[in-house]
Design a protein around this motif. Structure first.
Motif, PDB file in Angstrom:
ATOM      1  N   LEU A  24       0.716  -1.356  -0.124  1.00  0.00           N
ATOM      2  CA  LEU A  24      -0.021  -0.058   0.217  1.00  0.00           C
ATOM      3  C   LEU A  24       0.896   1.343   0.096  1.00  0.00           C
ATOM      4  O   LEU A  24       1.954   1.558   0.687  1.00  0.00           O
ATOM      5  N   ARG A  25       0.742   2.114  -0.827  1.00  0.00           N
ATOM      6  CA  ARG A  25       1.464   3.253  -1.117  1.00  0.00           C
ATOM      7  C   ARG A  25       0.806   4.439  -0.339  1.00  0.00           C
ATOM      8  O   ARG A  25      -0.426   4.317   0.339  1.00  0.00           O
ATOM      9  N   PRO A  26       1.547   5.416   0.163  1.00  0.00           N
ATOM     10  CA  PRO A  26       1.164   6.609   1.095  1.00  0.00           C
ATOM     11  C   PRO A  26      -0.247   7.465   0.236  1.00  0.00           C
ATOM     12  O   PRO A  26      -0.134   7.508  -1.172  1.00  0.00           O
ATOM     13  N   LEU A  27      -1.142   7.559   0.895  1.00  0.00           N
ATOM     14  CA  LEU A  27      -2.147   8.623   0.224  1.00  0.00           C
ATOM     15  C   LEU A  27      -1.361  10.051  -0.202  1.00  0.00           C
ATOM     16  O   LEU A  27      -0.878  10.662   0.938  1.00  0.00           O
ATOM     17  N   GLY A  62      -2.158   5.693  -2.256  1.00  0.00           N
ATOM     18  CA  GLY A  62      -2.853   4.835  -1.222  1.00  0.00           C
ATOM     19  C   GLY A  62      -3.462   3.628  -2.201  1.00  0.00           C
ATOM     20  O   GLY A  62      -2.758   2.918  -2.914  1.00  0.00           O
ATOM     21  N   PRO A  63      -4.412   3.255  -1.933  1.00  0.00           N
ATOM     22  CA  PRO A  63      -5.249   2.080  -2.665  1.00  0.00           C
ATOM     23  C   PRO A  63      -5.932   2.738  -4.049  1.00  0.00           C
ATOM     24  O   PRO A  63      -6.643   1.822  -4.682  1.00  0.00           O
ATOM     25  N   ILE A 124     -12.685   9.513   2.201  1.00  0.00           N
ATOM     26  CA  ILE A 124     -11.762   9.455   3.277  1.00  0.00           C
ATOM     27  C   ILE A 124     -12.251   9.969   4.749  1.00  0.00           C
ATOM     28  O   ILE A 124     -12.620  11.185   4.736  1.00  0.00           O
TER      29      ILE A 124
END
Length: 166
Positions: A24-27, A62-63, A124
């Motif tokens: 998962l990447r950072p948002l 993120g996702p 979010i």
């Protein structure tokens, strides 16, 4: 899915049922200032970005497989310290909740077009705890709360850098 009783709001997040995603990447949320209007809906306060905003705030990472254009913030809060959030974590209600919403700007032209489409809207939620350290960006909005009891209040700029403690 919503009309079949799935992906409904409010939800109760159960941490022991969550799956860890090591990829998962950072948002990412762009750090631009925007103008808009704060409305009292009778259930929450809603900040809506002006339609003629020149520099948009985008949400990505993120996702998310797409880039979403920020449009609204819903602010839920209560009069008691443990009540106010729309959603819960393990049955716990937080004093407040900030919900950011945006539409998929890669596939759709606006929020109205995107709201009933696949991958159209991103939401979010940030749970709010009462603490000793003030948040200056959040204070821009909360300082106007007493002015929106019965009317709409114009906010000239809001910094999209609402900080969350992690």
């Amino acid at each position: 899915m919503c009309n079949k009783g799935r992906r409904q709001s409010p939800i109760n997040v159960e941490p022991d049922k969550l799956l860890f995603d090591p990829y998962l990447r950072p948002l990412h949320i762009d750090k631009h200032k925007v103008s808009g209007t704060l409305h009292n809906t009778g259930q929450s306060l809603v900040f809506r970005v002006d339609k003629d905003t020149k520099q948009h705030v985008n949400i990505s990472g993120g996702p998310l497989a797409y880039r979403y254009q920020f449009e609204e913030i819903y602010i839920h809060y209560g009069t008691e310290n443990s009540q106010g959030s729309e959603h819960h974590i393990q049955g716990y209600s937080f004093p407040g909740e900030i919900q950011l919403y945006g539409f998929n700007k890669e596939l759709y032209h606006n929020m109205s077009e995107a709201q009933h489409k696949s991958q159209g809207i991103v939401g979010i939620s940030l749970m709010v705890q009462i603490g000793d350290t003030p948040n200056p960006e959040l204070r821009i909005i909360t300082s106007t709360f007493n002015k929106v009891l019965y009317r709409v209040v114009r906010i000239e700029t809001i910094d999209a850098r609402l900080r969350a403690n992690t």
